[in-house]
Design a protein around this motif. Sequence first.
Motif, PDB file in Angstrom:
ATOM      1  N   TRP A  17      44.880  15.465   5.282  1.00 46.74           N
ATOM      2  CA  TRP A  17      46.068  16.014   5.936  1.00 46.74           C
ATOM      3  C   TRP A  17      46.359  15.207   7.199  1.00 46.74           C
ATOM      4  CZ3 TRP A  17      47.343  21.835   5.596  1.00 46.74           C
ATOM      5  CH2 TRP A  17      47.035  22.327   4.318  1.00 46.74           C
ATOM      6  N   LEU A  18      47.553  14.638   7.267  1.00 50.37           N
ATOM      7  CA  LEU A  18      47.950  13.819   8.409  1.00 50.37           C
ATOM      8  C   LEU A  18      49.014  14.554   9.213  1.00 50.37           C
ATOM      9  CD1 LEU A  18      48.189  10.378   6.562  1.00 50.37           C
ATOM     10  CD2 LEU A  18      46.285  11.255   7.925  1.00 50.37           C
ATOM     11  N   ASP A  19      48.686  14.826  10.452  1.00 46.61           N
ATOM     12  CA  ASP A  19      49.603  15.540  11.339  1.00 46.61           C
ATOM     13  C   ASP A  19      50.840  14.687  11.590  1.00 46.61           C
ATOM     14  OD1 ASP A  19      50.833  17.021  13.280  1.00 46.61           O
ATOM     15  OD2 ASP A  19      49.387  16.549  14.846  1.00 46.61           O
ATOM     16  N   SER A  20      52.011  15.236  11.277  1.00 51.41           N
ATOM     17  CA  SER A  20      53.250  14.480  11.454  1.00 51.41           C
ATOM     18  C   SER A  20      53.912  14.748  12.796  1.00 51.41           C
ATOM     19  CB  SER A  20      54.232  14.808  10.320  1.00 51.41           C
ATOM     20  OG  SER A  20      54.528  16.189  10.305  1.00 51.41           O
ATOM     21  N   GLY A  21      53.215  15.444  13.666  1.00 53.01           N
ATOM     22  CA  GLY A  21      53.771  15.701  14.993  1.00 53.01           C
ATOM     23  C   GLY A  21      53.298  17.036  15.534  1.00 53.01           C
ATOM     24  N   ALA A  22      52.947  17.057  16.801  1.00 50.98           N
ATOM     25  CA  ALA A  22      52.466  18.293  17.415  1.00 50.98           C
ATOM     26  C   ALA A  22      53.150  18.492  18.758  1.00 50.98           C
ATOM     27  CB  ALA A  22      50.954  18.247  17.596  1.00 50.98           C
ATOM     28  N   SER A  23      53.312  19.744  19.135  1.00 55.57           N
ATOM     29  CA  SER A  23      53.894  20.072  20.429  1.00 55.57           C
ATOM     30  C   SER A  23      52.981  21.058  21.138  1.00 55.57           C
ATOM     31  CB  SER A  23      55.293  20.674  20.253  1.00 55.57           C
ATOM     32  OG  SER A  23      55.249  21.803  19.396  1.00 55.57           O
ATOM     33  N   PHE A  24      53.048  21.071  22.465  1.00 52.68           N
ATOM     34  CA  PHE A  24      52.195  21.975  23.226  1.00 52.68           C
ATOM     35  C   PHE A  24      52.735  23.400  23.142  1.00 52.68           C
ATOM     36  CE2 PHE A  24      50.885  17.973  25.117  1.00 52.68           C
ATOM     37  CZ  PHE A  24      49.518  18.165  25.241  1.00 52.68           C
ATOM     38  N   ARG A  25      51.815  24.330  23.014  1.00 55.37           N
ATOM     39  CA  ARG A  25      52.182  25.737  22.923  1.00 55.37           C
ATOM     40  C   ARG A  25      52.317  26.356  24.305  1.00 55.37           C
ATOM     41  NH1 ARG A  25      51.251  28.420  18.113  1.00 55.37           N
ATOM     42  NH2 ARG A  25      50.217  27.243  16.460  1.00 55.37           N
ATOM     43  N   GLU A  26      53.114  27.415  24.360  1.00 54.81           N
ATOM     44  CA  GLU A  26      53.131  28.257  25.545  1.00 54.81           C
ATOM     45  C   GLU A  26      52.118  29.378  25.322  1.00 54.81           C
ATOM     46  OE1 GLU A  26      57.075  29.568  26.307  1.00 54.81           O
ATOM     47  OE2 GLU A  26      57.884  27.537  26.527  1.00 54.81           O
ATOM     48  N   GLY A  27      51.861  30.167  26.344  1.00 57.40           N
ATOM     49  CA  GLY A  27      50.858  31.219  26.222  1.00 57.40           C
ATOM     50  C   GLY A  27      51.218  32.256  25.173  1.00 57.40           C
ATOM     51  N   PHE A  28      50.194  32.780  24.511  1.00 61.31           N
ATOM     52  CA  PHE A  28      50.401  33.807  23.496  1.00 61.31           C
ATOM     53  C   PHE A  28      50.589  35.177  24.139  1.00 61.31           C
ATOM     54  CE2 PHE A  28      48.121  30.402  21.470  1.00 61.31           C
ATOM     55  CZ  PHE A  28      48.631  30.339  20.182  1.00 61.31           C
ATOM     56  N   PHE A  29      49.767  35.440  25.156  1.00 58.18           N
ATOM     57  CA  PHE A  29      49.766  36.745  25.807  1.00 58.18           C
ATOM     58  C   PHE A  29      49.951  36.553  27.316  1.00 58.18           C
ATOM     59  CE2 PHE A  29      46.575  36.863  22.291  1.00 58.18           C
ATOM     60  CZ  PHE A  29      47.353  37.565  21.378  1.00 58.18           C
ATOM     61  N   GLU A  30      50.221  37.638  28.004  1.00 60.02           N
ATOM     62  CA  GLU A  30      50.415  37.550  29.452  1.00 60.02           C
ATOM     63  C   GLU A  30      49.145  37.065  30.148  1.00 60.02           C
ATOM     64  OE1 GLU A  30      51.915  40.363  33.188  1.00 60.02           O
ATOM     65  OE2 GLU A  30      52.073  41.080  31.123  1.00 60.02           O
ATOM     66  N   LEU A  31      47.996  37.521  29.669  1.00 61.87           N
ATOM     67  CA  LEU A  31      46.708  37.052  30.176  1.00 61.87           C
ATOM     68  C   LEU A  31      46.051  36.187  29.111  1.00 61.87           C
ATOM     69  CD1 LEU A  31      45.325  40.295  31.865  1.00 61.87           C
ATOM     70  CD2 LEU A  31      46.085  38.218  33.026  1.00 61.87           C
ATOM     71  N   SER A  32      45.517  35.054  29.530  1.00 58.44           N
ATOM     72  CA  SER A  32      44.916  34.101  28.599  1.00 58.44           C
ATOM     73  C   SER A  32      43.392  34.224  28.612  1.00 58.44           C
ATOM     74  CB  SER A  32      45.305  32.675  28.998  1.00 58.44           C
ATOM     75  OG  SER A  32      44.627  32.301  30.195  1.00 58.44           O
ATOM     76  N   PRO A  33      42.711  33.610  27.645  1.00 55.31           N
ATOM     77  CA  PRO A  33      41.248  33.589  27.674  1.00 55.31           C
ATOM     78  C   PRO A  33      40.692  33.010  28.972  1.00 55.31           C
ATOM     79  CG  PRO A  33      42.037  32.871  25.534  1.00 55.31           C
ATOM     80  CD  PRO A  33      43.242  32.996  26.405  1.00 55.31           C
ATOM     81  N   ASN A  34      41.340  31.981  29.491  1.00 60.12           N
ATOM     82  CA  ASN A  34      40.858  31.365  30.728  1.00 60.12           C
ATOM     83  C   ASN A  34      41.049  32.271  31.942  1.00 60.12           C
ATOM     84  OD1 ASN A  34      39.713  28.741  30.100  1.00 60.12           O
ATOM     85  ND2 ASN A  34      41.757  28.186  29.373  1.00 60.12           N
ATOM     86  N   HIS A  35      42.057  33.141  31.906  1.00 65.05           N
ATOM     87  CA  HIS A  35      42.191  34.136  32.972  1.00 65.05           C
ATOM     88  C   HIS A  35      40.942  35.022  33.010  1.00 65.05           C
ATOM     89  CE1 HIS A  35      46.760  33.632  32.970  1.00 65.05           C
ATOM     90  NE2 HIS A  35      46.410  33.497  34.234  1.00 65.05           N
TER      91      HIS A  35
END
Length: 213
Positions: A17-35
């Motif tokens: 499987w060859l990735d034909s392009g990727a974009s950065f995501r925005e946060g899924f939830f108001e608080l993230s795992p890193n929070h």
Amino acid sequence: MEASEEKVINKILKGLWLDSGASFREGFFELSPNHFLRFAKSDLNLKTKRSTVNALSNAKRAIECQVDEILYVLGHYKAAKKERWNFPKKIEFLKSLDITGPNILNKINQKRNLLEHEYEYPKKDEVETAIDVAELFISATEKFTEKYCDNFGIDYMDKETNISVSFDEDNCIFEITHPKEEPGQWAEYKISRESPMFLPLLKKYAEAIKLSI
């Protein structure tokens, strides 16, 4: 499933499987795992019984939040919520896709259950381990949550196939496009969660995300 479709899916499962392009995501939830991870570290530094308890809870929340974000990427967040998957079931699902396998994640969950149901005070070194595991888990799976790979081309036996695979994570459906034998003709079809081919495709999709740059 028609023989031609089965042949195409076989190439997809065995191909590269060859990735034909990727974009950065925005946060899924108001608080993230890193929070939650930062909260856990800050709590532990306060060096009180209350803050140590909170540190363990936040370490577990960091892991749970990361797991839910991965489930979202794999199209299963809504299903897990609707079907009320508990934490061990979520972990087993990720293990089945070879995303993660450390049994220590379940141990952290068990430790917090003791804290909540048997009022057991956690030891500092156990909380430190929980925070370390949370940090390692988030780091090891960040490819799933940082970038959005919306389309893949398939190489089979070192040759381009013109097969295209995309995954609709909101509706949990694979969309496959490939050329027919007739020149200039294309076939398109969808593979839903109910199909026996869905989980093998999802496992291959997860593998492709892990290998993507």
